[in-house]
Write a protein that holds these residues in place. Structure first.
Motif, PDB file in Angstrom:
ATOM      1  N   LEU A 146     -15.989  -2.623   1.820  1.00 29.14           N
ATOM      2  CA  LEU A 146     -15.461  -1.585   0.840  1.00 29.14           C
ATOM      3  C   LEU A 146     -13.849  -1.944   0.868  1.00 29.14           C
ATOM      4  O   LEU A 146     -13.148  -1.683  -0.381  1.00 29.14           O
ATOM      5  CB  LEU A 146     -15.366  -0.264   1.120  1.00 29.14           C
ATOM      6  CG  LEU A 146     -16.886   0.402   1.120  1.00 29.14           C
ATOM      7  CD1 LEU A 146     -16.933   1.656   0.990  1.00 29.14           C
ATOM      8  CD2 LEU A 146     -17.631  -0.370   0.000  1.00 29.14           C
ATOM      9  N   ASP A 147     -13.144  -2.310   1.859  1.00 30.35           N
ATOM     10  CA  ASP A 147     -11.739  -2.228   1.800  1.00 30.35           C
ATOM     11  C   ASP A 147     -11.213  -3.667   1.249  1.00 30.35           C
ATOM     12  O   ASP A 147      -9.903  -3.931   1.110  1.00 30.35           O
ATOM     13  CB  ASP A 147     -11.255  -2.036   3.313  1.00 30.35           C
ATOM     14  CG  ASP A 147     -11.446  -0.794   3.595  1.00 30.35           C
ATOM     15  OD1 ASP A 147     -10.314   0.081   3.288  1.00 30.35           O
ATOM     16  OD2 ASP A 147     -12.377  -0.415   4.295  1.00 30.35           O
ATOM     17  N   PHE A 148     -12.389  -4.527   0.659  1.00 30.08           N
ATOM     18  CA  PHE A 148     -11.701  -5.644  -0.160  1.00 30.08           C
ATOM     19  C   PHE A 148     -11.586  -5.215  -1.559  1.00 30.08           C
ATOM     20  O   PHE A 148     -10.974  -5.988  -2.471  1.00 30.08           O
ATOM     21  CB  PHE A 148     -12.934  -6.565  -0.178  1.00 30.08           C
ATOM     22  CG  PHE A 148     -12.876  -7.334   1.263  1.00 30.08           C
ATOM     23  CD1 PHE A 148     -12.010  -8.294   1.565  1.00 30.08           C
ATOM     24  CD2 PHE A 148     -13.838  -7.030   2.177  1.00 30.08           C
ATOM     25  CE1 PHE A 148     -11.895  -9.093   2.715  1.00 30.08           C
ATOM     26  CE2 PHE A 148     -13.708  -7.728   3.358  1.00 30.08           C
ATOM     27  CZ  PHE A 148     -12.784  -8.646   3.663  1.00 30.08           C
ATOM     28  N   ILE A 149     -12.008  -3.754  -2.129  1.00 27.42           N
ATOM     29  CA  ILE A 149     -11.759  -3.412  -3.292  1.00 27.42           C
ATOM     30  C   ILE A 149     -10.137  -3.323  -3.567  1.00 27.42           C
ATOM     31  O   ILE A 149      -9.452  -2.927  -2.754  1.00 27.42           O
ATOM     32  CB  ILE A 149     -12.291  -2.017  -3.548  1.00 27.42           C
ATOM     33  CG1 ILE A 149     -14.076  -2.129  -3.289  1.00 27.42           C
ATOM     34  CG2 ILE A 149     -11.791  -1.122  -4.664  1.00 27.42           C
ATOM     35  CD1 ILE A 149     -14.583  -0.867  -3.469  1.00 27.42           C
ATOM     36  N   PRO A 150      -9.604  -3.845  -4.781  1.00 35.77           N
ATOM     37  CA  PRO A 150      -7.938  -3.851  -4.879  1.00 35.77           C
ATOM     38  C   PRO A 150      -7.707  -2.466  -4.574  1.00 35.77           C
ATOM     39  O   PRO A 150      -8.072  -1.379  -5.094  1.00 35.77           O
ATOM     40  CB  PRO A 150      -8.168  -4.156  -6.345  1.00 35.77           C
ATOM     41  CG  PRO A 150      -9.155  -4.885  -6.523  1.00 35.77           C
ATOM     42  CD  PRO A 150     -10.515  -4.257  -5.759  1.00 35.77           C
ATOM     43  N   GLN A 151      -6.472  -2.228  -3.942  1.00 42.07           N
ATOM     44  CA  GLN A 151      -5.788  -0.999  -3.755  1.00 42.07           C
ATOM     45  C   GLN A 151      -5.747  -0.192  -4.942  1.00 42.07           C
ATOM     46  O   GLN A 151      -5.978   1.073  -4.951  1.00 42.07           O
ATOM     47  CB  GLN A 151      -4.634  -1.132  -2.902  1.00 42.07           C
ATOM     48  CG  GLN A 151      -4.237  -0.100  -1.981  1.00 42.07           C
ATOM     49  CD  GLN A 151      -2.893  -0.338  -1.592  1.00 42.07           C
ATOM     50  OE1 GLN A 151      -2.071  -1.156  -1.604  1.00 42.07           O
ATOM     51  NE2 GLN A 151      -2.379   0.639  -0.474  1.00 42.07           N
ATOM     52  N   ALA A 152      -5.161  -0.903  -5.993  1.00 38.43           N
ATOM     53  CA  ALA A 152      -5.045   0.185  -7.211  1.00 38.43           C
ATOM     54  C   ALA A 152      -6.217   0.770  -7.724  1.00 38.43           C
ATOM     55  O   ALA A 152      -6.135   1.771  -8.112  1.00 38.43           O
ATOM     56  CB  ALA A 152      -4.318  -0.920  -8.432  1.00 38.43           C
TER      57      ALA A 152
END
Ligand SMILES: C[S@@+](CC[C@H](N)C(=O)[O-])C[C@H]1O[C@@H](n2cnc3c(N)ncnc32)[C@H](O)[C@@H]1O
Length: 269
Positions: A215-221
């Motif tokens: 899930l933490d590969f989702i772009p931060q924005a």
């Protein structure tokens, strides 16, 4: 005088609810709640150490437990109080307010007697306790023999952080600068270190889980800006299926974003 840590948490407390309304954090709370449900029974006395603004209260208070939230930041506890009042309205249960108390204290020096609690949680907080060893000893002291201590921590070997760090490592090789680190205490732990900390605190580890792999590969924005939330939610739907399948494997647990340890205080202590 306030420590830099306390000053920091007082400063970020007003933003607590906003941060926990982000898509990844909402998913995290859902998964955490599912993992924790089997340990909750009505009438239990439960302590939540480093409770912050009470993110966990929403699912904990669905069971009629006696809940004690502990945090060293007054600003965080004010947020937790607001949360309880909202929940009491939501569940239309004024009695809820009498099941919960909030205590301002340092995790390394808990103002409770020995063996007072059936269950102790410390979720996403141990990483920020400078006296993390003493804090875990305290959790063991205040839980009853046979009671559980459930801790989640940010994992040092998390896959997403490792992959994201590759460009900055390459920059360092090219002579570029690294990332400025905050002055506030934050320590990540490996699964091995956590098991050792539990052992030293006198707790038997009975279960280890991983939370969030891809899930933490989702772009931060996508996770932080409201206009992208629907994109984040779609990505979470897909990636969470992969997460659920792979996090059954021990090797994948080793590199999840969060580790969850369930420990039991042995009888005869
Ligand atoms: C990252 S927040 C997590 C809060 C909450 N458990 C959650 O998951 O949303 C860490 C919390 O630990 C608290 N904290 C940090 N150091 C502490 C200490 N030594 N004793 C008690 N609480 C502490 C902070 O005030 C903050 O509310």
């Amino acid at each position: 005088m306030k420590s830099p840590e306390l000053e920091y948490y007082e400063r970020i407390a007003p933003k607590y609810d906003e941060l926990h309304a982000q898509p990844i954090q909402l998913y995290h709370t859902k998964v955490e709640s599912e993992l924790i449900q089997p340990y909750l029974y009505e009438g239990q006395k439960v302590a939540v150490i480093g409770c912050g603004g009470g993110r966990e209260f929403e699912y904990l208070l669905k069971k009629q437990i006696i809940l004690v939230g502990v945090d060293f930041s007054r600003g965080m506890l004010d947020k937790a109080k607001e949360k309880i009042q909202k929940l009491a309205k939501h569940f239309s249960d004024r009695k809820l307010l009498s099941y919960v108390s909030l205590i301002q204290a340092d995790a390394a020096n808990l103002p409770f007697g020995d063996s007072e609690f059936d269950l102790v949680f410390c979720l996403a907080s141990l990483n920020y306790f400078p006296n993390y060893e003493k804090s875990l000893l305290e959790m063991n002291r205040v839980v009853k023999p046979g009671g559980k201590v459930i801790v989640t921590v940010i994992n040092r070997w998390e896959l997403s952080a490792f992959v994201k760090r590759i460009p900055s490592v390459l920059k360092i090789f090219k002579g570029g600068g690294g990332k400025k680190t905050s002055s506030v205490f934050r320590k990540t732990f490996t699964m091995k270190e956590m098991k050792e900390l539990y052992r030293k605190a006198g707790l038997n580890v009975c279960r280890v889980e991983g939370i969030r792999l891809f899930l933490d590969f989702i772009p931060q924005a996508w996770n932080t800006r409201q206009e992208y939330f629907s994109k984040a939610q779609k990505a979470i739907q897909i990636l969470s299926m992969l997460d659920q399948a792979l996090l059954k494997l021990r090797f994948c647990k080793l590199c999840a974003r969060f580790l969850m340890l369930v420990g039991e205080k042995p009888y005869g202590c």
